[in-house]
Structure formats: structure tokens, C-alpha cells
Design a protein around this motif. Structure first.
Motif, PDB file in Angstrom:
ATOM      1  N   MET A   1      29.548  -8.057  15.071  1.00 59.92           N
ATOM      2  CA  MET A   1      29.961  -8.604  13.793  1.00 59.92           C
ATOM      3  C   MET A   1      29.552  -7.620  12.693  1.00 59.92           C
ATOM      4  O   MET A   1      28.429  -7.137  12.680  1.00 59.92           O
ATOM      5  CB  MET A   1      29.282  -9.972  13.594  1.00 59.92           C
ATOM      6  N   LYS A   2      30.461  -7.347  11.787  1.00 58.62           N
ATOM      7  CA  LYS A   2      30.183  -6.466  10.652  1.00 58.62           C
ATOM      8  C   LYS A   2      29.422  -7.238   9.578  1.00 58.62           C
ATOM      9  O   LYS A   2      29.509  -8.467   9.484  1.00 58.62           O
ATOM     10  CB  LYS A   2      31.481  -5.920  10.053  1.00 58.62           C
ATOM     11  N   ILE A   3      28.707  -6.523   8.748  1.00 63.09           N
ATOM     12  CA  ILE A   3      27.852  -7.164   7.749  1.00 63.09           C
ATOM     13  C   ILE A   3      28.652  -7.968   6.730  1.00 63.09           C
ATOM     14  O   ILE A   3      28.220  -9.044   6.307  1.00 63.09           O
ATOM     15  CB  ILE A   3      26.911  -6.144   7.059  1.00 63.09           C
ATOM     16  N   ASN A   4      29.833  -7.493   6.337  1.00 68.38           N
ATOM     17  CA  ASN A   4      30.634  -8.235   5.349  1.00 68.38           C
ATOM     18  C   ASN A   4      31.055  -9.592   5.902  1.00 68.38           C
ATOM     19  O   ASN A   4      30.995 -10.602   5.196  1.00 68.38           O
ATOM     20  CB  ASN A   4      31.857  -7.420   4.949  1.00 68.38           C
ATOM     21  N   GLU A   5      31.472  -9.622   7.168  1.00 71.57           N
ATOM     22  CA  GLU A   5      31.860 -10.880   7.807  1.00 71.57           C
ATOM     23  C   GLU A   5      30.652 -11.811   7.907  1.00 71.57           C
ATOM     24  O   GLU A   5      30.748 -13.009   7.624  1.00 71.57           O
ATOM     25  CB  GLU A   5      32.428 -10.573   9.200  1.00 71.57           C
ATOM     26  N   PHE A   6      29.515 -11.265   8.298  1.00 71.75           N
ATOM     27  CA  PHE A   6      28.279 -12.045   8.400  1.00 71.75           C
ATOM     28  C   PHE A   6      27.912 -12.656   7.047  1.00 71.75           C
ATOM     29  O   PHE A   6      27.618 -13.849   6.950  1.00 71.75           O
ATOM     30  CB  PHE A   6      27.149 -11.150   8.915  1.00 71.75           C
ATOM     31  N   MET A   7      27.940 -11.848   6.005  1.00 69.15           N
ATOM     32  CA  MET A   7      27.572 -12.321   4.658  1.00 69.15           C
ATOM     33  C   MET A   7      28.528 -13.414   4.183  1.00 69.15           C
ATOM     34  O   MET A   7      28.097 -14.409   3.607  1.00 69.15           O
ATOM     35  CB  MET A   7      27.556 -11.158   3.670  1.00 69.15           C
ATOM     36  N   ASN A   8      29.831 -13.233   4.410  1.00 71.11           N
ATOM     37  CA  ASN A   8      30.807 -14.236   3.975  1.00 71.11           C
ATOM     38  C   ASN A   8      30.606 -15.569   4.687  1.00 71.11           C
ATOM     39  O   ASN A   8      30.654 -16.627   4.060  1.00 71.11           O
ATOM     40  CB  ASN A   8      32.231 -13.735   4.200  1.00 71.11           C
ATOM     41  N   ILE A  17      21.039 -13.758  -1.514  1.00 69.11           N
ATOM     42  CA  ILE A  17      20.871 -12.728  -2.543  1.00 69.11           C
ATOM     43  C   ILE A  17      20.605 -11.433  -1.794  1.00 69.11           C
ATOM     44  O   ILE A  17      19.776 -11.387  -0.888  1.00 69.11           O
ATOM     45  CB  ILE A  17      19.707 -13.055  -3.510  1.00 69.11           C
ATOM     46  N   ARG A  18      21.333 -10.392  -2.164  1.00 68.12           N
ATOM     47  CA  ARG A  18      21.135  -9.091  -1.515  1.00 68.12           C
ATOM     48  C   ARG A  18      20.907  -8.028  -2.589  1.00 68.12           C
ATOM     49  O   ARG A  18      21.809  -7.283  -2.970  1.00 68.12           O
ATOM     50  CB  ARG A  18      22.359  -8.733  -0.671  1.00 68.12           C
ATOM     51  N   PRO A  19      19.674  -7.933  -3.097  1.00 74.28           N
ATOM     52  CA  PRO A  19      19.380  -6.976  -4.158  1.00 74.28           C
ATOM     53  C   PRO A  19      19.269  -5.535  -3.662  1.00 74.28           C
ATOM     54  O   PRO A  19      19.354  -4.606  -4.439  1.00 74.28           O
ATOM     55  CB  PRO A  19      18.052  -7.466  -4.712  1.00 74.28           C
ATOM     56  N   ILE A  23      18.480  -9.003   2.962  1.00 79.96           N
ATOM     57  CA  ILE A  23      19.244 -10.208   2.639  1.00 79.96           C
ATOM     58  C   ILE A  23      18.246 -11.353   2.531  1.00 79.96           C
ATOM     59  O   ILE A  23      17.545 -11.668   3.496  1.00 79.96           O
ATOM     60  CB  ILE A  23      20.278 -10.521   3.740  1.00 79.96           C
ATOM     61  N   PHE A  24      18.164 -11.971   1.362  1.00 82.35           N
ATOM     62  CA  PHE A  24      17.277 -13.097   1.126  1.00 82.35           C
ATOM     63  C   PHE A  24      18.093 -14.377   1.313  1.00 82.35           C
ATOM     64  O   PHE A  24      19.129 -14.550   0.679  1.00 82.35           O
ATOM     65  CB  PHE A  24      16.693 -13.050  -0.284  1.00 82.35           C
ATOM     66  N   VAL A  25      17.623 -15.267   2.184  1.00 79.55           N
ATOM     67  CA  VAL A  25      18.346 -16.499   2.508  1.00 79.55           C
ATOM     68  C   VAL A  25      17.533 -17.685   2.002  1.00 79.55           C
ATOM     69  O   VAL A  25      16.366 -17.855   2.375  1.00 79.55           O
ATOM     70  CB  VAL A  25      18.568 -16.622   4.043  1.00 79.55           C
ATOM     71  N   TYR A  26      18.191 -18.499   1.161  1.00 78.98           N
ATOM     72  CA  TYR A  26      17.545 -19.664   0.548  1.00 78.98           C
ATOM     73  C   TYR A  26      18.257 -20.935   0.993  1.00 78.98           C
ATOM     74  O   TYR A  26      19.476 -20.954   1.134  1.00 78.98           O
ATOM     75  CB  TYR A  26      17.612 -19.577  -0.980  1.00 78.98           C
ATOM     76  N   ALA A  27      17.497 -22.010   1.164  1.00 77.97           N
ATOM     77  CA  ALA A  27      18.073 -23.290   1.579  1.00 77.97           C
ATOM     78  C   ALA A  27      18.792 -23.986   0.426  1.00 77.97           C
ATOM     79  O   ALA A  27      19.738 -24.728   0.641  1.00 77.97           O
ATOM     80  CB  ALA A  27      16.996 -24.194   2.148  1.00 77.97           C
ATOM     81  N   ASN A  28      18.330 -23.749  -0.809  1.00 77.73           N
ATOM     82  CA  ASN A  28      18.960 -24.432  -1.948  1.00 77.73           C
ATOM     83  C   ASN A  28      18.745 -23.627  -3.234  1.00 77.73           C
ATOM     84  O   ASN A  28      18.058 -22.604  -3.247  1.00 77.73           O
ATOM     85  CB  ASN A  28      18.415 -25.861  -2.091  1.00 77.73           C
TER      86      ASN A  28
END
Length: 151
Positions: A1-8, A17-19, A23-28
Motif C-alpha cells: 500500500m502506498k502512503i497516499n492511499e494509507f493516509m486517505n 496530522i503529518r507535520p 504521522i500523528f494519529v488522534y482519536a478525536n
């Protein structure tokens, strides 16, 4: 899987958030405002995980958490060198008198110039093949190579 597909796909389930490279993953929304991620992922790292705090995802519905874990598992199974799209390049030619960019393209057996919108993009492998077939032009090909940026 490519990163763009994963992110979408992941973006449909949680707040991302990907500064930078991470990749920072938040529940809410609250967690994103208070910088409280439950996952920090490094797509350039084989294991993918930089940080995990499963107590921070307790407010995430189970079906969404399962979706996140399935996506992370699938992405983690992708070799690092296959996670990122292959870079594409155009061969930049001399600008015209209006300072518009010109690029080389091949039409049958002939090479010509065209504008940016019509110029073909080459992968690194295609450029290497072009240099092997035209060794005298290899330095020029390297000099003309310009990365195509997705806007």
C-alpha cells in the motif's frame, strides 16, 4: 500500500496530522488540540511504530479502532521502499524568449519540445534506460532532469 492511499483511508477513521516524516494519529478533535496522539507512525521505519498509547484511544468506537488497526497492519506489511510513490522527472530544455519552460518529449523516432502540461514524466528506470541507449547524452540527461511535483 502506498502512503497516499494509507493516509486517505486512515483519514476517514481518525484525525491525522503529518507535520514532517511522522504521522500523528488522534482519536478525536480534543486530543489533536491537546497534542495527545495514541499513535505516532514513521512510514520510513520497517516496524512503523514510533509511539503508541492505547489508553488514549478509549473514546474511539470499536469498529473505527479495528479499521485503524487493519490499515496499520496492511501498511506495516508493505516493504518500506514500496510505501512511497516512485519519483517522476521531466527533461527540462532551454526556456523560450517569454521565459516559459520547455521540456523534451519523444514522438516516434523524433525528439521535440513542449510545454509543461504536455511533457511526459519519466521514472528513474526509464531515464537509466535512456542513458544506456544514448551514452553520449547521459550527462545532459542528468543535467536536464527535473522532478515533477504534484500540486
Amino acid at each position: 500500500m502506498k502512503i497516499n492511499e494509507f493516509m486517505n483511508k486512515l483519514d476517514d477513521l481518525v484525525i491525522l496530522i503529518r507535520p514532517s516524516d511522522y504521522i500523528f494519529v488522534y482519536a478525536n478533535e480534543w486530543q489533536s488540540k491537546h497534542n495527545n496522539p495514541f499513535l505516532i507512525l514513521n512510514p520510513k521505519k520497517e516496524g512503523l511504530f514510533e509511539f503508541e498509547d492505547w489508553s488514549e484511544c478509549r473514546r474511539l468506537p470499536f469498529d473505527r479502532l479495528r479499521g485503524v488497526l487493519n490499515l496499520v497492519g496492511e501498511f506495516r506489511g508493505t516493504p518500506v521502499d514500496e510505501r512511497f510513490p516512485e519519483k517522476k522527472y521531466r527533461l527540462r530544455w532551454i526556456d523560450d524568449k517569454d521565459e516559459d519552460c520547455n521540456y523534451l518529449y519523444k514522438h516516434g523516432n523524433w525528439w521535440s519540445i513542449t510545454s509543461n502540461e504536455l511533457a511526459p514524466a519519466f521514472t528513474e528506470k526509464e531515464l537509466q534506460r535512456l542513458k544506456i541507449n544514448n551514452p553520449k547524452f547521459a550527462p545532459a540527461i542528468d543535467a536536464m532532469k527535473e522532478e515533477v511535483k504534484d500540486d
